[in-house]
Design a protein around this motif. Structure first.
Motif, PDB file in Angstrom:
ATOM      1  N   TRP A 149       0.838  -1.210   0.000  1.00  7.50           N
ATOM      2  CA  TRP A 149       0.000   0.000   0.000  1.00  7.50           C
ATOM      3  C   TRP A 149       0.870   1.256   0.000  1.00  7.50           C
ATOM      4  O   TRP A 149       0.669   2.159  -0.818  1.00  7.50           O
ATOM      5  CB  TRP A 149      -0.906  -0.017   1.240  1.00  7.50           C
ATOM      6  CG  TRP A 149      -1.644   1.267   1.483  1.00  7.50           C
ATOM      7  CD1 TRP A 149      -2.714   1.756   0.787  1.00  7.50           C
ATOM      8  CD2 TRP A 149      -1.370   2.237   2.505  1.00  7.50           C
ATOM      9  NE1 TRP A 149      -3.118   2.966   1.310  1.00  7.50           N
ATOM     10  CE2 TRP A 149      -2.313   3.275   2.352  1.00  7.50           C
ATOM     11  CE3 TRP A 149      -0.428   2.320   3.526  1.00  7.50           C
ATOM     12  CZ2 TRP A 149      -2.332   4.398   3.200  1.00  7.50           C
ATOM     13  CZ3 TRP A 149      -0.450   3.428   4.366  1.00  7.50           C
ATOM     14  CH2 TRP A 149      -1.384   4.446   4.202  1.00  7.50           C
ATOM     15  N   ALA A 150       1.849   1.285   0.886  1.00  3.72           N
ATOM     16  CA  ALA A 150       2.740   2.441   0.973  1.00  3.72           C
ATOM     17  C   ALA A 150       3.589   2.586  -0.287  1.00  3.72           C
ATOM     18  O   ALA A 150       3.855   3.700  -0.740  1.00  3.72           O
ATOM     19  CB  ALA A 150       3.633   2.318   2.202  1.00  3.72           C
ATOM     20  N   SER A 151       3.985   1.456  -0.854  1.00  2.00           N
ATOM     21  CA  SER A 151       4.812   1.487  -2.061  1.00  2.00           C
ATOM     22  C   SER A 151       4.061   2.055  -3.255  1.00  2.00           C
ATOM     23  O   SER A 151       4.642   2.712  -4.122  1.00  2.00           O
ATOM     24  CB  SER A 151       5.302   0.080  -2.406  1.00  2.00           C
ATOM     25  OG  SER A 151       6.059  -0.462  -1.342  1.00  2.00           O
ATOM     26  N   GLN A 152       2.770   1.791  -3.301  1.00  2.00           N
ATOM     27  CA  GLN A 152       1.965   2.344  -4.386  1.00  2.00           C
ATOM     28  C   GLN A 152       1.690   3.828  -4.152  1.00  2.00           C
ATOM     29  O   GLN A 152       1.656   4.625  -5.096  1.00  2.00           O
ATOM     30  CB  GLN A 152       0.648   1.576  -4.497  1.00  2.00           C
ATOM     31  CG  GLN A 152      -0.208   2.008  -5.686  1.00  2.00           C
ATOM     32  CD  GLN A 152      -1.361   1.059  -5.936  1.00  2.00           C
ATOM     33  OE1 GLN A 152      -1.339  -0.091  -5.493  1.00  2.00           O
ATOM     34  NE2 GLN A 152      -2.369   1.528  -6.641  1.00  2.00           N
ATOM     35  N   LEU A 153       1.524   4.197  -2.897  1.00  2.56           N
ATOM     36  CA  LEU A 153       1.146   5.569  -2.565  1.00  2.56           C
ATOM     37  C   LEU A 153       2.338   6.531  -2.553  1.00  2.56           C
ATOM     38  O   LEU A 153       2.222   7.684  -3.000  1.00  2.56           O
ATOM     39  CB  LEU A 153       0.451   5.591  -1.197  1.00  2.56           C
ATOM     40  CG  LEU A 153      -0.114   6.929  -0.714  1.00  2.56           C
ATOM     41  CD1 LEU A 153      -1.117   7.487  -1.728  1.00  2.56           C
ATOM     42  CD2 LEU A 153      -0.763   6.748   0.648  1.00  2.56           C
ATOM     43  N   ALA A 154       3.479   6.080  -2.050  1.00  4.10           N
ATOM     44  CA  ALA A 154       4.622   6.983  -1.854  1.00  4.10           C
ATOM     45  C   ALA A 154       5.077   7.685  -3.141  1.00  4.10           C
ATOM     46  O   ALA A 154       5.284   8.905  -3.138  1.00  4.10           O
ATOM     47  CB  ALA A 154       5.781   6.236  -1.201  1.00  4.10           C
ATOM     48  N   MET A 185       7.796  10.333   3.993  1.00  3.27           N
ATOM     49  CA  MET A 185       7.990   9.610   5.251  1.00  3.27           C
ATOM     50  C   MET A 185       6.690   9.498   6.033  1.00  3.27           C
ATOM     51  O   MET A 185       6.495   8.541   6.780  1.00  3.27           O
ATOM     52  CB  MET A 185       9.059  10.295   6.092  1.00  3.27           C
ATOM     53  CG  MET A 185      10.477   9.988   5.655  1.00  3.27           C
ATOM     54  SD  MET A 185      10.827   8.206   5.519  1.00  3.27           S
ATOM     55  CE  MET A 185      10.467   7.658   7.205  1.00  3.27           C
ATOM     56  N   GLY A 186       5.789  10.459   5.836  1.00  3.52           N
ATOM     57  CA  GLY A 186       4.481  10.362   6.480  1.00  3.52           C
ATOM     58  C   GLY A 186       3.726   9.127   6.020  1.00  3.52           C
ATOM     59  O   GLY A 186       3.068   8.441   6.821  1.00  3.52           O
ATOM     60  N   ALA A 191       2.193   3.508   7.435  1.00  2.24           N
ATOM     61  CA  ALA A 191       2.145   2.075   7.146  1.00  2.24           C
ATOM     62  C   ALA A 191       2.849   1.262   8.218  1.00  2.24           C
ATOM     63  O   ALA A 191       2.428   0.139   8.537  1.00  2.24           O
ATOM     64  CB  ALA A 191       2.779   1.797   5.785  1.00  2.24           C
ATOM     65  N   ALA A 192       3.915   1.814   8.791  1.00  2.00           N
ATOM     66  CA  ALA A 192       4.714   1.071   9.764  1.00  2.00           C
ATOM     67  C   ALA A 192       4.134   1.119  11.169  1.00  2.00           C
ATOM     68  O   ALA A 192       4.418   0.244  11.992  1.00  2.00           O
ATOM     69  CB  ALA A 192       6.141   1.624   9.787  1.00  2.00           C
ATOM     70  N   SER A 193       3.325   2.117  11.445  1.00  2.00           N
ATOM     71  CA  SER A 193       2.821   2.312  12.803  1.00  2.00           C
ATOM     72  C   SER A 193       1.861   1.191  13.212  1.00  2.00           C
ATOM     73  O   SER A 193       1.039   0.729  12.420  1.00  2.00           O
ATOM     74  CB  SER A 193       2.104   3.657  12.903  1.00  2.00           C
ATOM     75  OG  SER A 193       1.558   3.830  14.191  1.00  2.00           O
ATOM     76  N   THR A 194       1.980   0.773  14.462  1.00  2.00           N
ATOM     77  CA  THR A 194       1.049  -0.236  15.001  1.00  2.00           C
ATOM     78  C   THR A 194      -0.061   0.412  15.810  1.00  2.00           C
ATOM     79  O   THR A 194      -0.976  -0.260  16.266  1.00  2.00           O
ATOM     80  CB  THR A 194       1.811  -1.230  15.902  1.00  2.00           C
ATOM     81  OG1 THR A 194       2.467  -0.501  16.944  1.00  2.00           O
ATOM     82  CG2 THR A 194       2.828  -2.009  15.090  1.00  2.00           C
TER      83      THR A 194
END
Length: 203
Positions: A149-154, A185-186, A191-194
């Protein structure tokens, strides 16, 4: 009646004339889009006749493809690694390419994807940047679905941030790279936050 007072078209070396036409076509295509831009309009913007334009390009499609190739070459000159990687250098490269040719940057990332004849090429470019981003982001995001998801969005966020920077008049260029990196980075942090808890400021 022919105007005998017209300024004759100055002869230029072939490479210089081709660059002149490509620069004019980039501005015209970015302003009006592929379908709405005629070769007469491009010739007028370049200050040449249509006959001279046809000495360099066989058709409008050929010219548009050359414009995209020119911008891709400029982008590659500034971004040595895949754009999707989004290291400090790649973000700075995106900004440098955009500042060097704002119309070309917009044409490549905003307009070409809407043109049926060129959509496939631009979509492949975006797929490549997403794949490049994933190779980096998966090291920071344990959940594979969130990493994708992050890879598509970043990459989209980074490119849109650069376009917004152009639209705003290129403010504070010395800090522009840091601002774009902060935006990217946002996405990765989200994506990384739990424990994702966020609220927008009250109006």
């Amino acid at each position: 009646m022919v105007d005998d007072n017209r300024e004759p078209t100055r002869r230029l070396p072939r490479a210089e004339r081709r660059e002149q036409i490509l620069a004019a076509a980039t501005e015209a295509f970015a302003r009006s889009g592929y379908a709405a831009t005629g070769l007469d309009e491009i010739a007028a913007e370049a200050g040449i006749t249509r006959v001279i334009l046809y000495r360099h390009f066989d058709s409008k499609t050929d010219l548009y493809q050359a414009v995209l190739d020119r911008m891709c070459t400029r982008l590659e000159a500034h971004v040595e690694e895949p754009v999707g990687g989004f290291t400090d250098a790649s973000v700075d490269g995106l900004l440098a390419a955009a500042a060097e040719s704002p119309a070309g940057f917009r044409l490549l990332f905003q307009h070409a994807v809407r043109e049926p004849e060129f959509k496939e090429r631009i979509e492949k470019f975006r797929d490549d940047t997403t794949a490049a981003a994933y190779l980096q982001i998966r090291a920071f995001v344990p959940d594979d679905a969130l990493a994708r998801w992050a890879s598509q969005l970043a990459p989209v966020v980074a490119i849109e941030a650069v376009i917004a920077w152009l639209d705003a008049g290129q403010p504070d260029p010395a800090q522009a790279g840091d601002r774009v990196r902060q935006v990217v980075m946002g996405v990765i942090t989200a994506a990384a936050s739990t424990d994702v808890q966020c609220s927008l400021p009250d109006p």
